[in-house]
Write an enzyme that holds these catalytic residues in place. Structure first.
Site, PDB file in Angstrom:
ATOM      1  N   ARG A 136      -8.768  -2.096  -5.220  1.00  0.00           N
ATOM      2  CA  ARG A 136      -9.426  -1.051  -6.013  1.00  0.00           C
ATOM      3  C   ARG A 136      -9.684  -1.492  -7.438  1.00  0.00           C
ATOM      4  NH1 ARG A 136      -4.983   3.131  -4.051  1.00  0.00           N
ATOM      5  NH2 ARG A 136      -3.868   1.240  -4.591  1.00  0.00           N
ATOM      6  N   LYS A 154      11.573   3.343   3.753  1.00  0.00           N
ATOM      7  CA  LYS A 154      10.791   4.388   3.084  1.00  0.00           C
ATOM      8  C   LYS A 154      10.934   5.709   3.820  1.00  0.00           C
ATOM      9  CE  LYS A 154       6.912   2.055   0.780  1.00  0.00           C
ATOM     10  NZ  LYS A 154       5.449   1.945   0.789  1.00  0.00           N
ATOM     11  N   SER A 191      -2.810   6.986  -1.509  1.00  0.00           N
ATOM     12  CA  SER A 191      -1.970   7.904  -0.731  1.00  0.00           C
ATOM     13  C   SER A 191      -0.916   8.546  -1.620  1.00  0.00           C
ATOM     14  CB  SER A 191      -1.289   7.158   0.421  1.00  0.00           C
ATOM     15  OG  SER A 191      -2.246   6.611   1.279  1.00  0.00           O
TER      16      SER A 191
HETATM   17  O1  PNS Z   1      -0.167   0.417   2.342  1.00  0.00           O
HETATM   18  P1  PNS Z   1       0.825  -0.533   1.738  1.00  0.00           P
HETATM   19  O2  PNS Z   1       2.179   0.123   1.619  1.00  0.00           O
HETATM   20  O3  PNS Z   1       0.340  -1.106   0.437  1.00  0.00           O
HETATM   21  O4  PNS Z   1       0.953  -1.756   2.772  1.00  0.00           O
HETATM   22  C1  PNS Z   1       1.864  -2.814   2.540  1.00  0.00           C
HETATM   23  C2  PNS Z   1       1.942  -3.746   3.767  1.00  0.00           C
HETATM   24  C3  PNS Z   1       2.228  -2.955   5.027  1.00  0.00           C
HETATM   25  C4  PNS Z   1       0.627  -4.474   3.925  1.00  0.00           C
HETATM   26  C5  PNS Z   1       3.065  -4.780   3.485  1.00  0.00           C
HETATM   27  O5  PNS Z   1       4.203  -4.119   3.049  1.00  0.00           O
HETATM   28  C6  PNS Z   1       3.412  -5.615   4.718  1.00  0.00           C
HETATM   29  O6  PNS Z   1       2.622  -6.397   5.180  1.00  0.00           O
HETATM   30  N1  PNS Z   1       4.641  -5.432   5.248  1.00  0.00           N
HETATM   31  C7  PNS Z   1       5.108  -6.104   6.426  1.00  0.00           C
HETATM   32  C8  PNS Z   1       6.328  -6.988   6.139  1.00  0.00           C
HETATM   33  C9  PNS Z   1       5.897  -8.347   5.677  1.00  0.00           C
HETATM   34  O7  PNS Z   1       5.172  -9.065   6.326  1.00  0.00           O
HETATM   35  N2  PNS Z   1       6.405  -8.739   4.483  1.00  0.00           N
HETATM   36  C10 PNS Z   1       6.048  -9.977   3.836  1.00  0.00           C
HETATM   37  C11 PNS Z   1       4.658  -9.811   3.249  1.00  0.00           C
HETATM   38  S1  PNS Z   1       4.350 -10.931   2.017  1.00  0.00           S
END
Ligand code: PNS
Length: 165
Positions: free
Chosen positions: A90, A42, A128
């Site tokens: 939400r 990202k 965000s």
């Molecule tokens: O604020 P966001 O972008 O909705 O958060 C998403 C987040 C960070 C919670 C999610 O992308 C995450 O946990 N990423 C870490 C990688 C991971 O563990 N992937 C498998 C999750 S099922």
């Protein structure tokens, strides 16, 4: 036994909706760790260290730790011996993706619970992504993010010009 909750996210940037969830989690757990994802895929508005600094400032006075992570959330939870992952819900549109993520994290780490917290209705419309869209288009995000973050968003917009969010 001390119960630690991880509150993971991108937090690009932290909003008043996130702050509401952090305060609620703080009342349920002994410690809350806000875990800021470093995601090379990202292009965030703010670097991970910038996001950490902004969250620390916004959470001053709350018993909250803020750190970055990369890799699997389930692995961070194992390392930190976390009891739970906290996510804000939400509305129905959040639910499917959150359910899938929670089930996958349970697959990877069967002892880890995901706890969904409902934010206060007055912050339930904040995201965000929308914050960045409003700032990009010249609107006001007063009352939607902490004041210091509002200022940083406007600085960043002026610095980077119009960009996709
Ligand atoms: O604020 P966001 O972008 O909705 O958060 C998403 C987040 C960070 C919670 C999610 O992308 C995450 O946990 N990423 C870490 C990688 C991971 O563990 N992937 C498998 C999750 S099922």
């Amino acid at each position: 036994m001390s119960r630690l909750a991880l509150y993971p996210g991108s937090f690009d940037p932290l909003t008043n909706g996130h702050l509401d969830v952090i305060a609620r989690a703080g009342r349920l757990f002994d410690r809350v760790v806000v875990a800021v994802l470093i995601n090379p895929a990202k292009q965030p508005w703010f670097t991970a260290p910038e996001r950490v600094a902004m969250i620390r400032e916004a959470c001053a006075g709350l018993a909250v730790d803020v750190e970055t992570f990369d890799g699997l959330l389930a692995e961070l939870a194992r390392r930190r011996q976390a009891t739970a992952v906290v996510r804000g819900l939400r509305g129905a549109s959040d639910f499917d993706a959150e359910r899938q993520m929670a089930q996958m994290n349970r697959h990877l780490h069967p002892d880890l619970e995901t706890v969904f917290l409902l934010p206060a209705p007055e912050v339930g419309h904040i995201s965000s992504t929308l914050i960045k869209e409003i700032v990009t288009l010249g609107g006001s995000v007063a009352g939607l993010v902490p004041r210091a973050i509002e200022a940083r968003l406007h600085e960043r917009r002026e610095g980077v010009g119009t960009r996709h969010v």
